[in-house]
Design a protein around this motif. Structure first.
Motif, PDB file in Angstrom:
ATOM      1  N   GLU A   1      76.206  73.908  53.070  1.00 23.13           N
ATOM      2  CA  GLU A   1      75.561  72.818  52.332  1.00 23.13           C
ATOM      3  C   GLU A   1      75.988  72.803  50.859  1.00 23.13           C
ATOM      4  O   GLU A   1      75.897  71.768  50.194  1.00 23.13           O
ATOM      5  CB  GLU A   1      74.045  72.926  52.428  1.00 23.13           C
ATOM      6  N   ASN A   2      76.468  73.948  50.355  1.00 21.29           N
ATOM      7  CA  ASN A   2      76.948  74.000  48.975  1.00 21.29           C
ATOM      8  C   ASN A   2      78.265  73.250  48.803  1.00 21.29           C
ATOM      9  O   ASN A   2      78.653  72.914  47.689  1.00 21.29           O
ATOM     10  CB  ASN A   2      77.129  75.458  48.537  1.00 21.29           C
ATOM     11  N   PHE A   3      78.947  73.005  49.920  1.00 20.59           N
ATOM     12  CA  PHE A   3      80.217  72.284  49.902  1.00 20.59           C
ATOM     13  C   PHE A   3      80.056  70.864  50.449  1.00 20.59           C
ATOM     14  O   PHE A   3      80.733  69.943  49.995  1.00 20.59           O
ATOM     15  CB  PHE A   3      81.257  73.032  50.757  1.00 20.59           C
ATOM     16  N   ILE A   4      79.175  70.712  51.430  1.00 19.10           N
ATOM     17  CA  ILE A   4      78.960  69.413  52.083  1.00 19.10           C
ATOM     18  C   ILE A   4      77.458  69.107  52.029  1.00 19.10           C
ATOM     19  O   ILE A   4      76.683  69.560  52.888  1.00 19.10           O
ATOM     20  CB  ILE A   4      79.456  69.453  53.540  1.00 19.10           C
ATOM     21  N   PRO A   5      76.999  68.355  51.034  1.00 21.91           N
ATOM     22  CA  PRO A   5      75.564  68.125  50.798  1.00 21.91           C
ATOM     23  C   PRO A   5      74.778  67.599  51.990  1.00 21.91           C
ATOM     24  O   PRO A   5      73.607  67.958  52.163  1.00 21.91           O
ATOM     25  CB  PRO A   5      75.573  67.112  49.646  1.00 21.91           C
ATOM     26  N   SER A   6      75.370  66.765  52.821  1.00 22.20           N
ATOM     27  CA  SER A   6      74.626  66.186  53.946  1.00 22.20           C
ATOM     28  C   SER A   6      74.120  67.255  54.912  1.00 22.20           C
ATOM     29  O   SER A   6      73.109  67.065  55.597  1.00 22.20           O
ATOM     30  CB  SER A   6      75.489  65.176  54.697  1.00 22.20           C
ATOM     31  N   LEU A   7      74.796  68.405  54.952  1.00 20.11           N
ATOM     32  CA  LEU A   7      74.431  69.447  55.903  1.00 20.11           C
ATOM     33  C   LEU A   7      73.187  70.228  55.493  1.00 20.11           C
ATOM     34  O   LEU A   7      72.676  71.044  56.265  1.00 20.11           O
ATOM     35  CB  LEU A   7      75.613  70.411  56.100  1.00 20.11           C
TER      36      LEU A   7
ATOM     37  N   MET B   1      58.839  69.370  51.376  1.00 21.22           N
ATOM     38  CA  MET B   1      60.302  69.356  51.428  1.00 21.22           C
ATOM     39  C   MET B   1      60.802  68.057  52.048  1.00 21.22           C
ATOM     40  O   MET B   1      61.814  67.494  51.615  1.00 21.22           O
ATOM     41  CB  MET B   1      60.816  70.554  52.240  1.00 21.22           C
ATOM     42  N   TYR B   2      60.094  67.559  53.047  1.00 18.36           N
ATOM     43  CA  TYR B   2      60.480  66.294  53.674  1.00 18.36           C
ATOM     44  C   TYR B   2      60.305  65.138  52.685  1.00 18.36           C
ATOM     45  O   TYR B   2      61.135  64.228  52.626  1.00 18.36           O
ATOM     46  CB  TYR B   2      59.632  66.041  54.924  1.00 18.36           C
ATOM     47  N   GLU B   3      59.242  65.201  51.929  1.00 13.48           N
ATOM     48  CA  GLU B   3      58.982  64.148  50.939  1.00 13.48           C
ATOM     49  C   GLU B   3      60.071  64.145  49.871  1.00 13.48           C
ATOM     50  O   GLU B   3      60.533  63.080  49.437  1.00 13.48           O
ATOM     51  CB  GLU B   3      57.595  64.373  50.310  1.00 13.48           C
ATOM     52  N   GLU B   4      60.497  65.329  49.471  1.00 17.78           N
ATOM     53  CA  GLU B   4      61.540  65.447  48.459  1.00 17.78           C
ATOM     54  C   GLU B   4      62.884  64.961  49.007  1.00 17.78           C
ATOM     55  O   GLU B   4      63.609  64.221  48.335  1.00 17.78           O
ATOM     56  CB  GLU B   4      61.648  66.900  47.995  1.00 17.78           C
ATOM     57  N   PHE B   5      63.220  65.365  50.216  1.00 20.86           N
ATOM     58  CA  PHE B   5      64.482  64.952  50.828  1.00 20.86           C
ATOM     59  C   PHE B   5      64.533  63.435  51.005  1.00 20.86           C
ATOM     60  O   PHE B   5      65.589  62.812  50.840  1.00 20.86           O
ATOM     61  CB  PHE B   5      64.649  65.629  52.197  1.00 20.86           C
ATOM     62  N   SER B   6      63.397  62.848  51.350  1.00 16.62           N
ATOM     63  CA  SER B   6      63.357  61.411  51.637  1.00 16.62           C
ATOM     64  C   SER B   6      63.556  60.537  50.407  1.00 16.62           C
ATOM     65  O   SER B   6      63.741  59.327  50.518  1.00 16.62           O
ATOM     66  CB  SER B   6      62.028  61.056  52.328  1.00 16.62           C
ATOM     67  N   LYS B   7      63.528  61.154  49.233  1.00 15.34           N
ATOM     68  CA  LYS B   7      63.800  60.393  48.010  1.00 15.34           C
ATOM     69  C   LYS B   7      65.265  59.988  47.927  1.00 15.34           C
ATOM     70  O   LYS B   7      65.628  59.059  47.204  1.00 15.34           O
ATOM     71  CB  LYS B   7      63.410  61.222  46.780  1.00 15.34           C
ATOM     72  N   ASP B   8      66.113  60.715  48.672  1.00 12.01           N
ATOM     73  CA  ASP B   8      67.539  60.395  48.753  1.00 12.01           C
ATOM     74  C   ASP B   8      67.735  59.477  49.958  1.00 12.01           C
ATOM     75  O   ASP B   8      67.543  59.902  51.101  1.00 12.01           O
ATOM     76  CB  ASP B   8      68.349  61.686  48.942  1.00 12.01           C
TER      77      ASP B   8
ATOM     78  N   GLU C   1      70.262  58.355  51.628  1.00  6.96           N
ATOM     79  CA  GLU C   1      71.195  58.818  52.647  1.00  6.96           C
ATOM     80  C   GLU C   1      70.587  59.953  53.475  1.00  6.96           C
ATOM     81  O   GLU C   1      70.712  59.989  54.697  1.00  6.96           O
ATOM     82  CB  GLU C   1      72.504  59.299  51.986  1.00  6.96           C
ATOM     83  N   MET C   2      69.897  60.857  52.786  1.00  7.89           N
ATOM     84  CA  MET C   2      69.265  61.969  53.489  1.00  7.89           C
ATOM     85  C   MET C   2      68.113  61.471  54.365  1.00  7.89           C
ATOM     86  O   MET C   2      67.933  61.938  55.501  1.00  7.89           O
ATOM     87  CB  MET C   2      68.748  62.999  52.478  1.00  7.89           C
ATOM     88  N   LYS C   3      67.379  60.514  53.871  1.00  5.35           N
ATOM     89  CA  LYS C   3      66.282  59.928  54.655  1.00  5.35           C
ATOM     90  C   LYS C   3      66.823  59.295  55.930  1.00  5.35           C
ATOM     91  O   LYS C   3      66.239  59.427  57.011  1.00  5.35           O
ATOM     92  CB  LYS C   3      65.548  58.874  53.817  1.00  5.35           C
ATOM     93  N   LYS C   4      67.969  58.646  55.810  1.00  2.00           N
ATOM     94  CA  LYS C   4      68.607  58.003  56.964  1.00  2.00           C
ATOM     95  C   LYS C   4      69.003  59.039  58.020  1.00  2.00           C
ATOM     96  O   LYS C   4      68.816  58.827  59.223  1.00  2.00           O
ATOM     97  CB  LYS C   4      69.840  57.224  56.487  1.00  2.00           C
ATOM     98  N   ILE C   5      69.534  60.172  57.572  1.00  2.00           N
ATOM     99  CA  ILE C   5      69.957  61.226  58.500  1.00  2.00           C
ATOM    100  C   ILE C   5      68.742  61.831  59.206  1.00  2.00           C
ATOM    101  O   ILE C   5      68.753  62.050  60.420  1.00  2.00           O
ATOM    102  CB  ILE C   5      70.741  62.330  57.756  1.00  2.00           C
ATOM    103  N   ILE C   6      67.678  62.103  58.451  1.00  2.48           N
ATOM    104  CA  ILE C   6      66.465  62.682  59.029  1.00  2.48           C
ATOM    105  C   ILE C   6      65.888  61.754  60.092  1.00  2.48           C
ATOM    106  O   ILE C   6      65.523  62.186  61.200  1.00  2.48           O
ATOM    107  CB  ILE C   6      65.410  62.955  57.937  1.00  2.48           C
ATOM    108  N   GLU C   7      65.811  60.471  59.777  1.00  2.00           N
ATOM    109  CA  GLU C   7      65.269  59.496  60.716  1.00  2.00           C
ATOM    110  C   GLU C   7      66.133  59.393  61.973  1.00  2.00           C
ATOM    111  O   GLU C   7      65.623  59.236  63.082  1.00  2.00           O
ATOM    112  CB  GLU C   7      65.114  58.130  60.041  1.00  2.00           C
ATOM    113  N   ALA C   8      67.457  59.492  61.787  1.00  2.73           N
ATOM    114  CA  ALA C   8      68.381  59.429  62.929  1.00  2.73           C
ATOM    115  C   ALA C   8      68.189  60.637  63.839  1.00  2.73           C
ATOM    116  O   ALA C   8      68.215  60.525  65.075  1.00  2.73           O
ATOM    117  CB  ALA C   8      69.815  59.363  62.437  1.00  2.73           C
TER     118      ALA C   8
END
Length: 331
Positions: free
Chosen positions: A102-108, A310-317, A319-326
């Motif tokens: 994740e330090n190299f690829i943020p989406s992970l 942590m979910y609330e914080e991630f969902s502010k992004d 793109e990250m919210k989209k991945i979580i929902e998927a």
């Protein structure tokens, strides 16, 4: 800090020297594509065995024109160092935890979210879906191409003192990977996250530098951490898969046919590893209990509530919210 950077640079230079020396020996194999794969696992680890299987399948599929030389036990560097060597094309392939990646690829970093998957079946469906393939390719811009995910089970906490609930983690120094997501999780559970290289953890536990750690059952057993830590709490907070990667500088030199062979071999090894992993989990659980480790099964809901921010914080992004929902939508 400066001394740490100098030491790290020297270590990488030494790894490069070893790799270049090995490369000279491959020069005589003019009609064979030799790919070096370095990783940090022990040779008895299921993922190492799966990578050996991948090498065999790649060789068979290519009629001997592809060879994968595997160097375990951090012979060619740590996970982070191996990734850096991939980026400059000095190492062909590596296996790393998505927690480090994740330090190299943020989406992970999504994989570091506690209780992301409903169960084992859901996890595999996600990893083997179109979304999983997209995540494998999210590192292309960093010269890192993912070939497949390996099951690394679920991670749980262990330590020297009794563990039965989140309250038992309060104030403990707990080893985590070099992952901001993992560090934030431990903080929310009341612990003090301490990043330490995996190879240095046994000594750190012995000397009291940390009070405990978190990992899957096979890793806890094969590392012999049960000799120091007699309590293992099966909270299964995260399920971070391992990822098999190849340098795009190596990948791009392969023919289209070679790419197909290698990708197929990687995916077949992933299926093979699932069976090995399940067997390793059952063996590890039996053996650590024989060695006197007390295994507990806490109420996971207590943990879920504490890490919900942590979910609330991630969902502010977005793109990250989209991945979580998927991921949550995968049935």
């Amino acid at each position: 800090m400066r001394n740490s950077k100098i030491f790290r640079a020297l270590k990488i230079s030494l790894c490069l020297l070893v790799i270049f020396s090995l490369s000279a020996c491959d020069a005589i194999k003019r009609d064979v594509t030799v790919i070096k794969l370095g990783h940090g696992l022990d040779t008895s680890h299921p993922v190492h065995e799966a990578m050996l299987y991948m090498g065999e399948r790649a060789k068979e599929k290519s009629n001997g024109s592809i060879e994968i030389d595997i160097y375990p036990n951090q012979q060619l560097g740590s996970e982070r160092e191996s990734l850096e060597l991939l980026q400059i094309g000095s190492l062909g392939m590596t296996k790393v935890s998505t927690g480090v990646l994740e330090n190299f690829i943020p989406s992970l970093k999504v994989f570091g979210l506690p209780f992301l998957f409903r169960d084992r079946e859901h996890r595999f469906k996600v990893l083997e879906s179109e979304l999983g393939e997209k995540l494998l390719n999210d590192g292309l811009g960093k010269r890192l191409k993912g070939l497949t995910f390996y099951d690394a089970g679920s991670r749980s906490f262990y330590g020297k003192e009794p563990m039965e609930s989140p309250e038992d983690l309060e104030g403990l120094k707990l080893r985590v990977m070099e992952s901001n997501t993992a560090m934030n999780m431990v903080k929310m559970l009341g612990g003090s996250p301490t990043p330490i290289a995996w190879g240095e953890l046994y000594t750190a536990l012995q000397q009291g530098i940390v009070d405990g750690a978190e990992n899957n059952l096979p890793s806890f057993y094969l590392s012999r951490h049960y000799e120091v830590c007699k309590y293992y709490m099966v909270d299964e907070h995260t399920a971070l898969p391992d990822e098999l990667l190849i340098s795009t500088m190596v990948w791009d030199k392969l023919s289209e046919e070679e790419k197909v062979w290698l990708k197929e071999a990687a995916m077949e090894s992933s299926e093979y590893e699932k069976k090995l992993w399940r067997e390793a989990e059952l063996e590890a659980l039996e053996e650590i209990q024989k060695a006197g480790v007390k295994v507990t099964y806490p109420d996971k809901e207590d943990f879920r509530e504490m890490v919900q921010p942590m979910y609330e914080e991630f969902s502010k992004d977005p793109e990250m919210k989209k991945i979580i929902e998927a991921i949550q939508a995968v049935k």
